[in-house]
Design a protein around this motif. Structure first.
Motif, PDB file in Angstrom:
ATOM      1  N   GLU A   1      17.177  16.729 -49.138  1.00 14.10           N
ATOM      2  CA  GLU A   1      17.766  17.349 -47.950  1.00 14.10           C
ATOM      3  C   GLU A   1      17.665  16.432 -46.737  1.00 14.10           C
TER       4      GLU A   1
ATOM      5  N   LEU B   1      20.886  15.435 -44.610  1.00  9.90           N
ATOM      6  CA  LEU B   1      21.051  15.733 -43.183  1.00  9.90           C
ATOM      7  C   LEU B   1      21.505  14.504 -42.401  1.00  9.90           C
TER       8      LEU B   1
ATOM      9  N   ARG C   1      21.402  16.153 -34.886  1.00 10.90           N
ATOM     10  CA  ARG C   1      20.859  15.638 -36.146  1.00 10.90           C
ATOM     11  C   ARG C   1      19.337  15.584 -36.064  1.00 10.90           C
TER      12      ARG C   1
ATOM     13  N   ALA D   1      17.836  18.988 -36.531  1.00 12.70           N
ATOM     14  CA  ALA D   1      17.859  19.392 -37.938  1.00 12.70           C
ATOM     15  C   ALA D   1      16.793  18.641 -38.736  1.00 12.70           C
TER      16      ALA D   1
END
Length: 181
Positions: free
Chosen positions: A87, A91, A101, A104
């Protein structure tokens, strides 16, 4: 996911947990430089450099611990760690470079640090039972560093989240964010 035979002894459980940590840290060591290249926030980039250096030490220490136990270092894969690391790289590709970004990534990095700390803490309990004082000291140090890292990521996230909120031109004003103590 492991190709090892069934675990029948406590020592085998302990060693398998160390192998799982070794796998997770080795995978993280590969992912961190890629993540660092994709971050916008300079403080986050600096923390990721420190994290990479510390993770290198973890990999060496875990390998030494396994060698000390007479266990050939092999890969005991961990689906949770693999999913989180996958992940992270996803991302970096999914979001354009910037505060959104970073926000996240920070959310995921915080979850990853909590997962790492929990894995180290559970392995500490096994090491105590095994009477492995040298390995125990390393595991405690790693758990402590991961706890501190999680707090640093949380502090950086407060600022980055506020900036990402503003950057995305939300209609509401961002909430005031008190500093963590």
């Amino acid at each position: 996911m492991s190709t090892h035979p069934s675990v029948e002894k406590f020592k085998d459980l302990f060693e398998e947990e160390l192998e799982t940590l070794y796998f997770a840290e080795s995978q993280l060591l590969k992912a961190l430089p890629l993540v660092k290249k994709g971050v916008f926030n300079k403080e986050l980039a600096h923390v990721l450099v420190q994290q990479t250096a510390q993770t290198k030490i973890y990999v060496k220490s875990l390998k030494s611990a396994l060698n000390h136990l007479g266990r050939r270092v092999s890969i005991t894969r961990n689906a949770t760690s693999e999913a989180m690391l996958s992940e992270l790289t996803h991302l970096v590709k999914r979001f354009p470079r910037g505060n959104l970004r970073d926000a996240a990534l920070l959310a995921l990095l915080q979850r990853l640090e909590h997962h790492r700390a929990a894995r180290y803490l559970s392995t500490i309990a096994l090491a105590k039972q095994m009477g492995e004082e040298g390995i125990l000291d390393f595991l405690k140090e790693a758990a402590s560093f991961d706890s501190v890292s999680a707090k640093r990521f949380a502090q950086i996230a407060l600022q980055v989240n506020a900036e990402a909120f503003i950057d995305t031109h939300s209609e509401r004003c961002p909430p005031a964010v008190p500093p963590l103590t």
